[in-house]
Design an enzyme around this catalytic site. Structure first.
Site, mmCIF file in Angstrom:
data_model
loop_
_atom_site.group_PDB
_atom_site.id
_atom_site.type_symbol
_atom_site.label_atom_id
_atom_site.label_comp_id
_atom_site.label_asym_id
_atom_site.label_seq_id
_atom_site.Cartn_x
_atom_site.Cartn_y
_atom_site.Cartn_z
ATOM 1 C CB CYS A 265 -6.596 12.842 -5.223
ATOM 2 S SG CYS A 265 -5.047 12.330 -4.524
ATOM 3 C CG ASN B 104 -7.256 14.785 -8.015
ATOM 4 O OD1 ASN B 104 -7.035 15.151 -6.876
ATOM 5 N ND2 ASN B 104 -8.465 14.538 -8.480
ATOM 6 N N GLY B 105 -3.043 13.423 -9.082
ATOM 7 C CA GLY B 105 -2.044 12.912 -10.023
ATOM 8 C C GLY B 105 -0.659 12.923 -9.403
ATOM 9 C CE LYS C 242 -16.127 1.759 -6.800
ATOM 10 N NZ LYS C 242 -16.147 0.287 -6.685
ATOM 11 N NE ARG D 231 -12.445 10.175 -6.793
ATOM 12 C CZ ARG D 231 -12.331 10.086 -8.098
ATOM 13 N NH1 ARG D 231 -13.388 9.826 -8.829
ATOM 14 N NH2 ARG D 231 -11.176 10.248 -8.692
ATOM 15 C CE LYS E 184 -14.221 -7.301 -3.996
ATOM 16 N NZ LYS E 184 -13.958 -7.147 -5.350
ATOM 17 C CD GLU F 22 -10.681 -5.280 -3.237
ATOM 18 O OE1 GLU F 22 -10.405 -4.399 -4.057
ATOM 19 O OE2 GLU F 22 -11.737 -5.952 -3.312
ATOM 20 C CD GLU G 138 -13.599 -9.823 -7.735
ATOM 21 O OE1 GLU G 138 -12.437 -9.603 -8.126
ATOM 22 O OE2 GLU G 138 -14.298 -8.940 -7.218
ATOM 23 C CG HIS H 51 2.369 -28.374 -9.033
ATOM 24 N ND1 HIS H 51 3.265 -29.365 -9.331
ATOM 25 C CD2 HIS H 51 1.244 -28.654 -9.731
ATOM 26 C CE1 HIS H 51 2.720 -30.207 -10.201
ATOM 27 N NE2 HIS H 51 1.484 -29.793 -10.453
ATOM 28 C CD1 TRP I 176 -6.001 6.632 -1.134
ATOM 29 C CD2 TRP I 176 -4.516 6.540 -2.795
ATOM 30 N NE1 TRP I 176 -5.621 5.325 -1.287
ATOM 31 C CE2 TRP I 176 -4.714 5.239 -2.299
ATOM 32 C CE3 TRP I 176 -3.619 6.713 -3.849
ATOM 33 C CZ2 TRP I 176 -4.055 4.132 -2.814
ATOM 34 C CZ3 TRP I 176 -2.955 5.613 -4.368
ATOM 35 C CH2 TRP I 176 -3.189 4.341 -3.842
HETATM 36 C C1 G6P Z 1 -9.261 -0.066 -7.665
HETATM 37 C C2 G6P Z 1 -10.580 -0.477 -7.033
HETATM 38 C C3 G6P Z 1 -10.981 -1.859 -7.526
HETATM 39 C C4 G6P Z 1 -11.045 -1.870 -9.039
HETATM 40 C C5 G6P Z 1 -9.741 -1.395 -9.663
HETATM 41 C C6 G6P Z 1 -9.897 -1.159 -11.160
HETATM 42 O O1 G6P Z 1 -8.251 -0.897 -7.213
HETATM 43 O O2 G6P Z 1 -10.466 -0.470 -5.620
HETATM 44 O O3 G6P Z 1 -12.246 -2.194 -6.992
HETATM 45 O O4 G6P Z 1 -11.322 -3.164 -9.473
HETATM 46 O O5 G6P Z 1 -9.347 -0.144 -9.094
HETATM 47 O O6 G6P Z 1 -10.791 -0.106 -11.341
HETATM 48 P P1 G6P Z 1 -11.704 0.112 -12.599
HETATM 49 O O7 G6P Z 1 -12.503 1.340 -12.257
HETATM 50 O O8 G6P Z 1 -10.779 0.340 -13.763
HETATM 51 O O9 G6P Z 1 -12.549 -1.094 -12.778
#
Ligand code: G6P
Length: 609
Positions: free
Chosen positions: A2, A99-100, A604, A27, A486, A489, A482, A505, A75
């Site tokens: 948000c 927001n929140g 984001k 975001r 990616k 996501e 990671e 395993h 969001w």
């Molecule tokens: C969200 C974002 C990720 C990020 C994570 C942690 O899930 O989409 O890309 O790694 O938050 O965010 P931060 O800002 O704490 O690194």
């Protein structure tokens, strides 16, 4: 996640609000809306499901204007994404954006329904609107009404409120969700992120936890959680801090991938000499604190958590310092035992992730030596609330899927490992080797990024697949994690990561010709072990996609596709091998036609838990 924008101006504020929402698009959100007090004194609200461009269409169909307004990108947390659930929410003359999450919204809703308030949305925010309306009936003052309202709320909020009965002010409150005032000339603004207001001002006042603000065109006043009027410093943000456009790239994510050589250089700049790390860069009080460190506890979420996992290998291997790492949402809800001399480290791109921030606040009540944050956003909540701050210098990261933030975090964590390690088992010779390797990192990144056409070719094997497996050993295991994150996501392909030694395993049962297996294979002391694991895959008809050191001995054939990387020092492997994995997921997503920069359901900056 948000976003809030608001303004009280002499000119029509609508364009500024919409531009602010566009700047917050990165975001992640699912709907948008705006509320204005029109020159006639009427309160108007326009909302749309989907992108800000949908809201613009709605505004073109039903124009409005005014000198006072609030706007929001939502969001969904309570109630599905829909036009009705989009903010602003209202109660008669009052409109509100939030927001929140309000945790006690259910009892409040019951009470307000009993009082005769009718709810037309599924949101927790509408509860605040009606509660505020009810309190206003007594108070007849928007500021004191908000003060009395927030006293009844449990949870986290950044709130901005307007009323057509008081068309000269926005009132706002912060608790657990950031808000910043933007100071203009004879006009003032408010937002959840200063980025939303860069087109109108470069002067900002960051609200602290528990602050409320009465924002008017020419003045503003801030009251803290105990009700005292307080001054908060004005921060001027330099123009050069923000360059938010895609340049000639198709997506922000692509631009951010290719920026990595440069921003890694920026992260190193001024932080390393020829042979050593300059530890003053961790702050003036860092040396005293670092002298006492016996152990490190790292806390983070998402991609930032993966960089912390790599750091654990480094701290224990190079420095001989025990390191624990945990995701923030687990850590904050369990009893933890803190060993003496433990440094509490948070890692975060945004510096606003709700769980990481809550973990830091919890840690302050525990017996930690001190807190340090590795963070990419200056003046963010984590940066302001930690004892020590190390900025990653990645520049604004707009793509929801984190790329350059991750690799600059790794570089920063390497510097931290070195300064802590030199107080333990890391020799000056070893430090010199590591620092020399770091000097070569930007050009190695350039070299590896130039393999993009090969990665593009490889990506064609993935676009029709539904599942995939990413394998690595040692510090390359978090790199594989990671890589898998990616891919899922942004391409929505199910991707799992495994330490290669765990293959037999369980996951080996899944291997067939429909399941691409990605392996990260630098030429290090684990290579032979990894190779045997990969043979197990081939023996079951699996198709291998290997990112390998050019001397690792992998050959392209019917069941193996290899991309050869230059040989790099072992200390740089996790950074270097991350780059082609980012490129792979990027190209797969483009081939699949997904929304690369704003993948579905993701945000984001996750400012709710
Ligand atoms: C969200 C974002 C990720 C990020 C994570 C942690 O899930 O989409 O890309 O790694 O938050 O965010 P931060 O800002 O704490 O690194």
């Amino acid at each position: 996640m948000c976003g809030i924008v608001g303004g009280v101006t002499q000119r029509n504020v609508l364009g500024i609000l919409v531009e602010g929402l566009k700047r917050l698009e990165y975001r992640g959100y699912d709907s948008a809306g705006v509320a204005l007090v029109e020159p006639t004194g009427d309160l108007t609200i326009r909302k749309a499901l989907g992108k800000v461009s949908e809201l613009q269409k709605e505004l073109a169909d039903k124009p409005t204007r005014g000198n006072l307004g609030i706007a929001h990108t939502r969001w969904a947390t309570h109630g599905k994404p829909s036009q009705a659930n989009a903010h602003p929410h209202y109660s008669d003359h009052i409109a509100i954006v939030h927001n929140g999450i309000i945790e006690n919204h259910e009892p409040l809703r019951e009470q307000l329904s009993a009082d005769g308030y009718e709810f037309i949305t599924e949101t927790d925010t509408e509860v605040i609107a009606h509660l505020l309306h009810k309190v206003y009936e007594q108070e007849q003052n928007l500021f004191s009404a908000l003060q009395k309202t927030v006293a009844q709320l449990e949870g986290a909020y950044g709130l901005a409120v307007i009323s057509s009965r008081e068309p000269e002010r926005i009132v706002a409150a912060r608790s657990g969700s950031p808000l910043v005032i933007g100071i203009g000339i004879e006009e003032n603004f408010l937002a959840s992120d200063q980025m939303a207001l860069r087109q109108v001002t470069d002067r900002f006042v960051y609200l602290e936890e528990g602050d409320m603000v009465d924002l008017r065109r020419e003045t503003y006043s801030i009251v803290n959680r105990t009700g005292e009027t307080v001054d908060r410093p004005i921060t001027k943000i330099a123009e050069a801090d923000e360059v938010v456009d895609k340049g000639h790239y198709r997506h922000f994510m692509q631009k951010e991938i290719f920026e990595q050589a440069r921003v890694i250089g920026n992260t190193l700049q001024g932080r390393i000499g020829q042979h050593k790390v300059l530890e003053q860069v961790f702050g003036t009080s860092a040396a005293d604190i670092f002298d006492q460190v016996q152990r490190v506890q790292i806390i983070a979420c998402g991609t930032s958590y993966h960089s912390g996992l790599v750091c654990k290998y480094w701290l224990e291997d190079w420095a001989g310092i025990p390191c624990d790492i945990e995701v923030a949402s687990e850590y904050r809800y369990r009893k933890v035992v803190v060993s003496p001399g433990t440094l509490f480290v948070t890692i975060s791109q945004s510096g606003e992730t709700a769980d990481t921030l809550a973990a830091l606040r919890l840690a302050k009540e525990l017996n930690y030596l001190a807190s340090l944050t590795i963070c990419n956003v200056p003046n963010s909540s984590l940066a302001r609330e930690s004892d020590l701050v190390f900025m990653t210098q990645a520049g604004p990261e707009i793509g929801v899927a984190s790329t350059k933030a991750f690799t600059t975090q790794l570089v920063s964590l390497q510097l931290l490992t070195i300064v802590l390690g030199r107080r333990h088992q890391l020799s000056a010779e070893r430090e010199a080797e590591l620092v020399e390797a770091l000097h070569s990192l930007p050009s190695l990144c350039e070299e590896v990024l130039s393999l993009d056409p090969e990665v593009l070719e490889m990506s064609e094997h993935f676009s029709e697949k539904h599942h995939s497996l990413f394998l690595g050993r040692g510090p390359q295991y978090p790199v594989a994690m990671e890589g898998a994150l990616k891919l899922k996501e942004i391409s929505y392909i199910h991707a799992e990561s495994y330490p290669a030694g765990e293959l037999k395993h369980g996951p080996l049962a899944l291997v067939d010709s429909d399941m691409p297996i990605v392996a990260v294979a630098p030429n290090n002391d684990l290579l032979e072990k990894l190779k045997s694991n990969l043979e197990e895959v081939q023996a079951r008809g699996g198709m291998l996609f290997v990112f390998a050191d050019k001397d690792a001995g992998f050959k392209n054939n019917g069941s193996t596709k290899v991309i050869n990387l230059p040989h790099v020092p072992a200390s740089l492997e996790p950074i270097i091998y991350t780059l082609p994995l980012q490129q792979l997921s990027y190209h797969v997503a483009v081939l699949k036609g997904t929304d690369v920069d704003q993948p579905r359901n993701l945000a984001k900056s996750v400012t709710v838990e």
